[in-house]
Design a protein around this motif. Sequence first.
Motif, PDB file in Angstrom:
ATOM      1  N   ALA A  27       0.830  -1.215   0.000  1.00  0.00           N
ATOM      2  CA  ALA A  27       0.000   0.000   0.000  1.00  0.00           C
ATOM      3  C   ALA A  27       0.861   1.261   0.000  1.00  0.00           C
ATOM      4  O   ALA A  27       0.529   2.240  -0.665  1.00  0.00           O
ATOM      5  CB  ALA A  27      -0.935  -0.008   1.198  1.00  0.00           C
ATOM      6  N   ILE A  28       1.977   1.251   0.712  1.00  0.00           N
ATOM      7  CA  ILE A  28       2.826   2.439   0.768  1.00  0.00           C
ATOM      8  C   ILE A  28       3.419   2.754  -0.599  1.00  0.00           C
ATOM      9  O   ILE A  28       3.544   3.914  -0.981  1.00  0.00           O
ATOM     10  CB  ILE A  28       3.919   2.292   1.857  1.00  0.00           C
ATOM     11  CG1 ILE A  28       4.645   3.617   2.093  1.00  0.00           C
ATOM     12  CG2 ILE A  28       4.909   1.225   1.484  1.00  0.00           C
ATOM     13  CD1 ILE A  28       3.820   4.627   2.798  1.00  0.00           C
ATOM     14  N   ARG A  29       3.754   1.716  -1.358  1.00  0.00           N
ATOM     15  CA  ARG A  29       4.283   1.946  -2.701  1.00  0.00           C
ATOM     16  C   ARG A  29       3.231   2.577  -3.593  1.00  0.00           C
ATOM     17  O   ARG A  29       3.515   3.480  -4.368  1.00  0.00           O
ATOM     18  CB  ARG A  29       4.766   0.637  -3.323  1.00  0.00           C
ATOM     19  CG  ARG A  29       6.038   0.137  -2.729  1.00  0.00           C
ATOM     20  CD  ARG A  29       6.501  -1.079  -3.483  1.00  0.00           C
ATOM     21  NE  ARG A  29       7.665  -1.671  -2.845  1.00  0.00           N
ATOM     22  CZ  ARG A  29       8.267  -2.740  -3.267  1.00  0.00           C
ATOM     23  NH1 ARG A  29       7.820  -3.362  -4.331  1.00  0.00           N
ATOM     24  NH2 ARG A  29       9.311  -3.209  -2.642  1.00  0.00           N
ATOM     25  N   ARG A  30       2.016   2.081  -3.499  1.00  0.00           N
ATOM     26  CA  ARG A  30       0.941   2.651  -4.308  1.00  0.00           C
ATOM     27  C   ARG A  30       0.666   4.092  -3.918  1.00  0.00           C
ATOM     28  O   ARG A  30       0.422   4.939  -4.774  1.00  0.00           O
ATOM     29  CB  ARG A  30      -0.324   1.827  -4.160  1.00  0.00           C
ATOM     30  CG  ARG A  30      -0.224   0.501  -4.837  1.00  0.00           C
ATOM     31  CD  ARG A  30      -1.530  -0.209  -4.771  1.00  0.00           C
ATOM     32  NE  ARG A  30      -1.401  -1.477  -5.462  1.00  0.00           N
ATOM     33  CZ  ARG A  30      -2.391  -2.279  -5.670  1.00  0.00           C
ATOM     34  NH1 ARG A  30      -3.577  -1.969  -5.245  1.00  0.00           N
ATOM     35  NH2 ARG A  30      -2.200  -3.404  -6.315  1.00  0.00           N
ATOM     36  N   LEU A  31       0.696   4.359  -2.637  1.00  0.00           N
ATOM     37  CA  LEU A  31       0.458   5.720  -2.170  1.00  0.00           C
ATOM     38  C   LEU A  31       1.548   6.659  -2.670  1.00  0.00           C
ATOM     39  O   LEU A  31       1.265   7.756  -3.190  1.00  0.00           O
ATOM     40  CB  LEU A  31       0.386   5.742  -0.640  1.00  0.00           C
ATOM     41  CG  LEU A  31       0.059   7.072   0.006  1.00  0.00           C
ATOM     42  CD1 LEU A  31      -1.337   7.517  -0.393  1.00  0.00           C
ATOM     43  CD2 LEU A  31       0.166   6.948   1.511  1.00  0.00           C
ATOM     44  N   LEU A  32       2.796   6.251  -2.552  1.00  0.00           N
ATOM     45  CA  LEU A  32       3.900   7.087  -3.020  1.00  0.00           C
ATOM     46  C   LEU A  32       3.866   7.265  -4.540  1.00  0.00           C
ATOM     47  O   LEU A  32       4.161   8.350  -5.051  1.00  0.00           O
ATOM     48  CB  LEU A  32       5.241   6.492  -2.586  1.00  0.00           C
ATOM     49  CG  LEU A  32       5.550   6.587  -1.098  1.00  0.00           C
ATOM     50  CD1 LEU A  32       6.841   5.848  -0.776  1.00  0.00           C
ATOM     51  CD2 LEU A  32       5.639   8.027  -0.653  1.00  0.00           C
TER      52      LEU A  32
END
Length: 128
Positions: A29-34
């Motif tokens: 999820a953090i990769r998608r958010l970034l």
Amino acid sequence: MWIQILLIAGVVAIGTFFMRRTGADSHLAIRRLLFGVFVLAAILSILFPQWLTFVANLIGVGRGTDLLLYALILMFLAFVYTQSRRNAEQQRRLTLLARKLALLQGTEPKTPEPVDSDIDSPNDRPRL
């Protein structure tokens, strides 16, 4: 004006392609958010190029294009680092797999080949 539309369409298409689900755990999820933040910043930079120059001047870089180049260099180096780490881990796992396979093949009991007494040897056959 047309180039901005083409660039924004390209950024949105690539962003959508990279953010789709693949079923792998590597898309956290953090990769998608970034990546979503990156796509938004790219669209804003295309629509308002003076914004990038303003941010560059705040940081101490002369032009927005220079700031973009420096960011690209940093991202490329981070990519090379993560790929080398991933490659090393994959090589380690492949080596362990090859060792396990070699051990399994070396410990299997060998079954004797069936001997058929009805088969004549080539020397016993009559010559024509």
